[in-house]
Scaffold this motif. Structure first.
Motif, PDB file in Angstrom:
ATOM      1  N   GLN A 688       0.843  -1.189   0.000  1.00  6.42           N
ATOM      2  CA  GLN A 688       0.000   0.000   0.000  1.00  6.42           C
ATOM      3  C   GLN A 688       0.883   1.244   0.000  1.00  6.42           C
ATOM      4  OE1 GLN A 688      -3.149  -0.053   2.984  1.00  6.42           O
ATOM      5  NE2 GLN A 688      -3.097  -2.305   3.070  1.00  6.42           N
ATOM      6  N   LEU A 689       0.625   2.144  -0.933  1.00  5.50           N
ATOM      7  CA  LEU A 689       1.438   3.358  -1.066  1.00  5.50           C
ATOM      8  C   LEU A 689       0.517   4.557  -1.252  1.00  5.50           C
ATOM      9  CD1 LEU A 689       4.181   4.758  -1.381  1.00  5.50           C
ATOM     10  CD2 LEU A 689       4.111   4.194  -3.823  1.00  5.50           C
ATOM     11  N   ASN A 690       0.665   5.554  -0.366  1.00  6.96           N
ATOM     12  CA  ASN A 690      -0.165   6.764  -0.399  1.00  6.96           C
ATOM     13  C   ASN A 690       0.699   7.950  -0.827  1.00  6.96           C
ATOM     14  OD1 ASN A 690      -1.933   8.858  -0.038  1.00  6.96           O
ATOM     15  ND2 ASN A 690      -2.541   8.301   2.047  1.00  6.96           N
ATOM     16  N   LEU A 711       2.163  -4.478  -5.530  1.00  8.08           N
ATOM     17  CA  LEU A 711       1.420  -3.360  -4.935  1.00  8.08           C
ATOM     18  C   LEU A 711      -0.075  -3.553  -5.162  1.00  8.08           C
ATOM     19  CD1 LEU A 711       2.288  -0.750  -3.420  1.00  8.08           C
ATOM     20  CD2 LEU A 711       1.929   0.462  -5.568  1.00  8.08           C
ATOM     21  N   LEU A 714      -2.911   2.024  -4.273  1.00  6.26           N
ATOM     22  CA  LEU A 714      -2.098   3.173  -4.688  1.00  6.26           C
ATOM     23  C   LEU A 714      -2.978   4.414  -4.722  1.00  6.26           C
ATOM     24  CD1 LEU A 714       0.567   4.328  -5.752  1.00  6.26           C
ATOM     25  CD2 LEU A 714      -0.130   3.650  -8.063  1.00  6.26           C
ATOM     26  N   LEU A 735      -3.056  -4.653  -8.414  1.00  3.53           N
ATOM     27  CA  LEU A 735      -3.779  -3.483  -7.921  1.00  3.53           C
ATOM     28  C   LEU A 735      -5.268  -3.790  -7.769  1.00  3.53           C
ATOM     29  CD1 LEU A 735      -2.374  -0.335  -9.798  1.00  3.53           C
ATOM     30  CD2 LEU A 735      -2.358  -0.786  -7.345  1.00  3.53           C
ATOM     31  N   LEU A 738      -7.306   1.987  -6.557  1.00  5.30           N
ATOM     32  CA  LEU A 738      -6.523   3.021  -7.244  1.00  5.30           C
ATOM     33  C   LEU A 738      -7.276   4.344  -7.172  1.00  5.30           C
ATOM     34  CD1 LEU A 738      -4.103   3.807  -8.996  1.00  5.30           C
ATOM     35  CD2 LEU A 738      -5.379   3.037 -11.008  1.00  5.30           C
TER      36      LEU A 738
END
Length: 771
Positions: A688-690, A711, A714, A735, A738
Motif C-alpha cells: 500500500q502506497l499513499n 502493490l 495506490l 492493484l 486506485l
C-alpha cells in the motif's frame, strides 16, 4: 519572341568589393539593408472594399440606338422593359445562365467600349451603363453597394482581358515594361479585395516570361522590380518561381535577389505551406538560400537570414518557419544523392556477389557507397580481425546493412552464438571488427556545396532552444536517403545535430534519439559503436546512454534493450573506464537483467578490470547485502512520513534501519518527487502506497510499475501524473484499489486501465475527464 532591350552591364550587379548585406531584420516584411534598386511604393486604395464578383443576379436592359439620341432615350419617362438575369463574369466576357432575351448572346469584354455609373437626372437608381457598338446595356442592382461591386468587377475583368491580349503578343520591350507597371499599379489601387487581384497580374507576367526566353538579364531584373510590390503579400505562381530559380542560379550576387526575393521567401516560410502541392515554391526557397551562400560572407549571410526568420527573442513567433525550413533542407540534401538513388535498381544482387557471377557488361556502372557494419556485436574499431577477412559489401533495399563473409573459423564462432539464446562471449565481441574496405561517395562540386550549405543550416536550427524539440521530432524518423547515411561527410557533419539532441536535458528532445517504432533503427543505433554513422570511440554513444538513462529513470525496458543489442559496446566502453557504462553494467546485475551465468561473470570481470568499475561493483554488492539484511531483520509494517518531508528525508529514513517487512507507506502531503522511486522499489514487501498531494510524477510511476508488481493499493490523488505515467500501471496486475482523483486522467486511459487490471475493485476518478 525577342522583346528588344539592350545588353551591357547591369547597374544592379553587386561588385565583389562592396558589402553585400546589412543586418537582416527579424521583423516580418523588413528588407535587408544596403543599396537597393529603385522600387515604387505600395499604393493604397482608401474607401469601400469589394469582393471580386464572378457571378450574380441583376436586372438587364438593352437599348439599340444611334449614339446621338442616347441622352433623349435615357431621360424618357416611358423607359423600357427590364429582364432578370444571372450573369457570369467569365474570363472573356459577360454571359447569362439563361441565354434568352437581351442576353441571348454573351457580351465580350473587347466589345465593351466603356463602363460607367449611370448619372442621368431621371435614370433608374443603382444603374450601370455599358457602351457597346450600336447601343447601350443597362445593369440595375438592388442597392448602391452591389452596383459599385458590379462596376469595379466589370472594370477589372475588362482590363485584365486587355492586358492578357496585349502581353500575349508583345512587340517592343519598352511598351511591355510600361504595360506591366501599369498593370501592377492597377492591382495595387483597385478597391477589390480578392486573392486573384494580385495573382492575375503575376500569372500574366509568368506566362509572358515562359513564352519569351530571349530576354536579357537586365530585362529580367526590370520585370522583377516592376512586380515586386505584388510579391510582398502573394506567393509567386509556379512558372514565375521557375524564372526566379533561374535568376538565383545565374545571378546570385544581384541585389535584386537580396532586396526583392528576401521578403518573398520570408513570407513563404512563415505561412502554412504544402510543398508537396507547391514544389516550385520549395525549390525557389532552396535556390534563394544557395544564392545567399554564394555571397562574399557565405554562411554568415545564411546565418543572418535564419536568425531573421527566428526573431530576436528566445521564442520564435512563427510556428511554420521551422517545419518549412526543414522540408527545404531535406529536399536539398535528397537532391545531392539523386544520381546514387537512381542507380539502386542496377546494383548486383547479394546472390550474385556471393557466387562471383556479377556481369558488369550487362549493367550500368555502380556508384560507390561507403558502408559501415551495423551488427550490434561488432563493436571494436581498433582491434584487428586476425582470423577472418572481410570480402564484400551490399546495400539491402530497406536499410543499410553490410553482408560480411568470414572464413570458416569466424563463421563457426558466430554460428555458435546465433544458434542459441545465450549472450555473445565478450572475447568474440572484442575480436570481430566492423572495419571494412570502404569506398567513399564522390559528389559533384555543386552537390557538395549544396550538401555543405544545408547540413550547416540543420546545425544552425539545432542551436535554437525553442526549435530543438520540434527539430528532433522531425528528424526522429531519419528522413534521409540511405546513401546519405552511407556518406562519411554527411554523417560526420550531422553528428553535431545529434550531439545537441543528446545534450538537451528535455525528455521530449533526447527521447527522439530512439527509433520511432520497434524494429527500426534510430539515431541511437546509427551513431552507436558498430552503427553505420559511428566514427568515434563511442563518446557520442556514451553521452546518449547517459541522458537516456536519466530520462528513462533506469527502467528495465531500456536496460533490456541495451542488454539485447548493445551489450558488447557497453562492455567495451566499460573496459576503457567510462563511468556511465560501468553504472549500466551494475544496474543490469542489480535488476537481474542478464539471465545467462557466463555473461554475468563476463560483466563482473569487466567491472573488476578498472578502478571505477571495481568501486561501483563493491557498492552494488554492499547494497545487495543490505537488502538481504533488511529482509532478514524485518522491521515495521506501517510507516507515515511527516508532512513537508523531502526525497532526501525519505532516503535518510530508509537507510537508517530495517524495512524489509514494510507493507504500508504513506507519503501524503510531503514534498517528495519521482526521484524517491529509486528508494521505493527497494521495499520488497510494499503493498500500500499513499502519494496524495505530492509532486510524484510519470517518471516515478513508470519505475514503480516495473518493480513493485505486488502493490495492491495506490493513492495518486492531486498528483501531477498524466496518461503517460498512468498507462504504465496496466502492468501492476495486483492493484485492487486506485485513487486518481484530481489528476490529468483521460477517459480513454481509464477504460484501458479497467480492461487491463482484472483485480481492480475500488477506483476514484472524480474531477478528471473520466468522471
Amino acid at each position: 519572341m525577342d522583346l528588344g532591350g539592350g545588353g551591357g552591364s547591369d547597374p544592379r550587379q553587386i561588385e565583389e568589393s562592396k558589402p553585400l548585406l546589412g543586418e537582416m531584420s527579424a521583423v516580418d516584411g523588413q528588407r535587408l539593408g544596403g543599396a537597393a534598386p529603385c522600387r515604387r511604393a505600395l499604393l493604397h486604395c482608401h474607401g469601400m472594399r469589394y469582393k471580386l464578383l464572378q457571378e450574380g443576379d441583376i436586372q438587364v436592359c438593352v437599348i439599340r440606338h444611334p449614339r446621338t439620341f442616347l441622352s433623349k432615350i435615357l431621360t424618357a419617362k416611358f423607359l423600357r422593359r427590364w429582364e432578370p438575369h444571372h450573369l457570369a463574369l467569365a474570363d472573356a466576357g459577360l454571359a447569362s445562365a439563361t441565354p434568352t432575351g437581351y442576353m441571348e448572346n454573351s457580351i465580350s469584354y473587347s466589345a465593351i467600349e466603356d463602363v460607367q455609373l449611370l448619372s442621368w437626372e431621371n435614370a433608374p437608381k443603382y444603374c450601370l451603363q455599358l457602351t457597346v457598338p450600336g447601343g447601350t446595356v443597362l445593369l440595375q442592382a438592388a442597392n448602391s453597394y452591389l452596383r459599385d461591386q458590379w462596376f469595379h468587377s466589370l472594370q477589372w475583368k475588362k482590363k485584365i482581358y486587355k492586358y492578357k491580349k496585349v502581353l500575349s503578343n508583345p512587340s517592343r520591350w519598352e511598351v511591355v515594361l510600361k504595360e506591366i507597371r501599369t498593370l501592377v499599379d492597377m492591382a495595387l489601387t483597385s478597391p477589390l479585395q480578392d486573392d486573384s487581384i494580385h495573382q492575375a497580374p503575376l500569372e500574366i507576367v509568368s506566362k509572358l516570361l515562359s513564352e519569351n526566353n530571349s530576354l536579357t538579364t537586365q530585362d529580367h531584373e526590370s520585370i522583377i522590380v516592376a512586380i515586386a510590390p505584388l510579391l510582398e503579400n502573394n506567393h509567386p505562381p509556379p512558372d514565375l518561381c521557375e524564372f526566379f530559380c533561374k535568376h538565383c542560379r545565374e545571378r546570385p550576387r544581384s541585389m535584386v535577389v537580396i532586396e526583392v526575393f528576401t521578403p518573398v521567401v520570408q513570407r513563404i516560410l512563415k505561412h502554412n505551406m504544402d510543398f508537396g502541392k507547391c514544389p516550385r515554391l520549395r525549390l525557389f526557397t532552396q535556390e534563394y538560400i544557395l544564392a545567399l551562400n554564394e555571397l562574399n560572407a557565405g554562411m554568415e549571410v545564411v546565418k543572418k537570414f535564419i536568425h531573421s526568420m527566428h526573431g530576436p527573442t528566445g521564442q520564435c513567433p512563427h510556428p511554420r518557419v521551422l517545419p518549412n525550413l526543414v522540408a527545404v533542407c531535406l529536399a536539398a540534401i535528397y537532391s545531392c544523392y539523386e544520381e546514387f538513388i537512381n542507380s539502386r535498381d542496377n546494383s548486383p544482387s547479394l546472390k550474385e556477389i556471393r557466387n562471383g557471377c556479377q556481369q558488369q557488361c550487362d549493367r550500368k556502372p555502380n556508384l560507390p557507397l561507403r558502408l559501415l557494419h551495423t551488427s550490434p556485436d561488432l563493436v571494436s574499431q581498433e582491434v584487428a580481425l586476425t582470423e577472418s577477412r572481410l570480402k564484400s559489401v551490399i546495400v539491402t533495399s530497406n536499410e543499410i546493412h553490410v553482408e560480411v563473409e568470414r572464413n570458416n573459423t569466424a563463421n563457426q564462432k558466430l554460428t555458435a552464438n546465433v544458434g542459441n539464446d545465450s549472450e555473445p562471449n565478450l572475447i568474440d565481441c572484442l575480436m570481430v571488427s566492423p572495419t571494412c574496405s570502404t569506398m567513399s561517395i564522390e559528389l559533384s562540386a555543386q552537390a557538395d556545396r549544396i550538401l555543405g550549405c544545408y547540413v550547416e543550416i540543420l546545425k544552425m536550427l539545432s542551436d535554437y532552444d525553442d526549435w530543438r524539440p520540434a527539430l528532433a521530432s522531425l528528424l526522429q524518423p531519419i528522413p534521409f536517403p540511405k546513401e546519405a547515411l552511407a556518406h562519411e561527410k554527411f554523417t560526420k557533419e550531422l553528428k553535431y545535430v545529434i550531439q545537441r539532441f543528446a545534450e538537451d536535458p528535455r525528455q521530449e528532445v533526447h527521447s527522439c534519439l530512439l527509433s520511432v517504432r520497434a524494429g527500426k533503427d534510430g539515431w541511437f543505433q546509427l551513431y552507436s559503436p558498430g552503427g553505420v554513422a559511428c566514427d568515434d570511440d563511442g563518446e557520442l554513444f556514451a553521452s546518449m546512454v547517459h541522458i537516456l538513462m536519466g530520462s528513462c529513470y533506469k527502467t528495465k525496458k531500456f536496460l533490456l534493450s541495451l542488454a539485447e543489442n548493445k551489450l558488447g559496446p557497453c562492455m567495451l566502453l566499460a573496459l576503457r573506464g567510462n563511468q556511465t557504462m560501468v553504472e549500466i553494467l551494475c544496474l543490469m546485475l542489480e535488476y537481474n537483467i542478464i539471465d545467462n551465468n557466463d555473461t554475468q561473470l563476463q560483466i563482473i570481470s569487466t567491472l573488476e578490470s578498472t578502478d571505477v568499475g571495481k568501486r561501483m561493483y563493491e557498492q552494488l554488492c554492499d547494497r545487495q547485502r543490505e537488502l538481504k539484511e533488511l529482509q532478514r531483520k524485518g522491521g515495521p509494517t506501517r510507516l507515515t512520513l511527516p508532512s513537508k518531508s523531502t526525497d532526501a528525508d525519505l532516503a535518510r529514513l530508509l537507510s537508517s534501519g530495517s524495512f524489509g517487512n514494510l507493507e504500508n507507506l504513506s507519503l501524503a502531503f510531503t514534498n517528495v518527487t519521482s526521484a524517491c522511486a529509486e528508494h521505493l522499489i527497494k521495499l520488497p514487501s510494499l503493498k500500500q502506497l499513499n502519494l496524495w498531494s505530492t509532486q510524484f510524477g510519470d517518471a516515478g510511476l513508470r519505475l514503480l510499475s516495473e518493480h513493485l508488481t505486488m502493490l495492491q493499493v495506490l493513492n495518486l490523488c492531486e498528483t501531477p501524473v498524466t496518461d503517460a505515467g498512468l498507462l504504465a500501471l496496466s502492468s501492476m496486475k495486483s492493484l485492487c484499489s486506485l485513487n486518481m482523483n484530481s489528476t490529468k486522467l483521460s477517459a480513454d486511459t481509464y477504460e484501458d486501465l479497467k480492461a487491463k487490471l482484472p483485480n481492480l475493485k475500488e477506483v476514484d476518478v472524480r474531477y478528471t475527464e473520466a468522471w
